[in-house]
Design an enzyme around this catalytic site. Sequence first.
Site, mmCIF file in Angstrom:
data_model
loop_
_atom_site.group_PDB
_atom_site.id
_atom_site.type_symbol
_atom_site.label_atom_id
_atom_site.label_comp_id
_atom_site.label_asym_id
_atom_site.label_seq_id
_atom_site.Cartn_x
_atom_site.Cartn_y
_atom_site.Cartn_z
ATOM 1 N N GLU A 252 0.820 -1.201 0.000
ATOM 2 C CA GLU A 252 0.000 0.000 0.000
ATOM 3 C C GLU A 252 0.857 1.254 0.000
ATOM 4 O OE1 GLU A 252 -3.872 -1.820 2.392
ATOM 5 O OE2 GLU A 252 -2.782 -0.122 3.238
ATOM 6 N N HIS B 17 -8.031 1.511 1.461
ATOM 7 C CA HIS B 17 -7.760 1.457 2.901
ATOM 8 C C HIS B 17 -8.362 2.663 3.626
ATOM 9 C CE1 HIS B 17 -4.795 -0.359 6.053
ATOM 10 N NE2 HIS B 17 -5.955 -0.019 6.590
#
Length: 334
Positions: free
Chosen positions: A267, A286
């Site tokens: 990420e 997220h």
Amino acid sequence: MTSQKTILVTGPYLDSDAVALAAEHGFAVVHTPAYPSTDTLRAHLAEHAPFGVVSRMGRFEGAAMDAGPGLRVIAKHGAGVDNIDVAAATERGILVTRAAGGNAVSVAEHAVAMIMAAVKRVVPMDKRLRDGHWDKPTHVGRELRGMRVGLVGSGAIGTETVKLCQAIGMSVGIYDPYAPANAFADLGVTRFDSLEGCLGGSDVVSLHCPLTSETRHLLNARTIGLMPKGSYLVNTARGGLIDEAALKDALDSGHLAGAALDTFETEPPREHLPLFDCPNAIVTPHVAGVTAEAGRRVGLMAVESIIAIAGGAGLAPARMVNADVLAEPAPSHN
């Protein structure tokens, strides 16, 4: 190098009430860019010499910690601390704290929204309608009421997810080998004795466990294969819990009817993920815990942790990840 007490935030934002609380206690708040590299962290730590860090985005390794000899607290802006090298922090006498429960409602709401969107096929039908297809003559959907949802992991987020799933009539089961024997007595849920039982006995599986060496790729080709054909997988916890290649295979083959993911192994992703090409996958960046309400709660909890330690006060055990460091003098970083 500044002499004022400083809190460094790894990311460009901290709730204004948390900033105000820090100022009330004599702390200046400074920020890194989003997802700072170790070199960027080292530069900010060397320049600002913070007493505490609010860890929001990116990894925080020992090499970065060494650039801040006055660093005493790393306060996670949330519950999961897998982005922080806790062992390195412990070696350096740095307390790691978490904002346990601060974002539970927001994450649970996002998880259930993902369940609804996946089962109701909201995203693919939206796209097809925009592309000129009217699928009503052939569409057959499913009701959520009566479906079995299995939660892997409990805790504050899992508990809130149970309440929401039960409110819409879903049957809920939980697998959590670390929870006390009577942990779910008041929730009206089934307790699974094994991961295999949870996966095989659920129409929807939702992940709510931390990422550790034991849980990495907990959902892989073998375990995904245990899920019933036509079931759904939802992850609002940590990306490393799922083998993304195995998940794509299961979606492509039709073994899974859908998946909804808020977290990923890397990420932000460094490149286009093959999963993004699956029409039966819903993806979000997220953001399950990123709401104004949760941001205020976890921001205040993180800053409160730093203020408490600076003032010699204690914290609830659930808030401290490596409380043993408080019993030892902080080692030199030289």
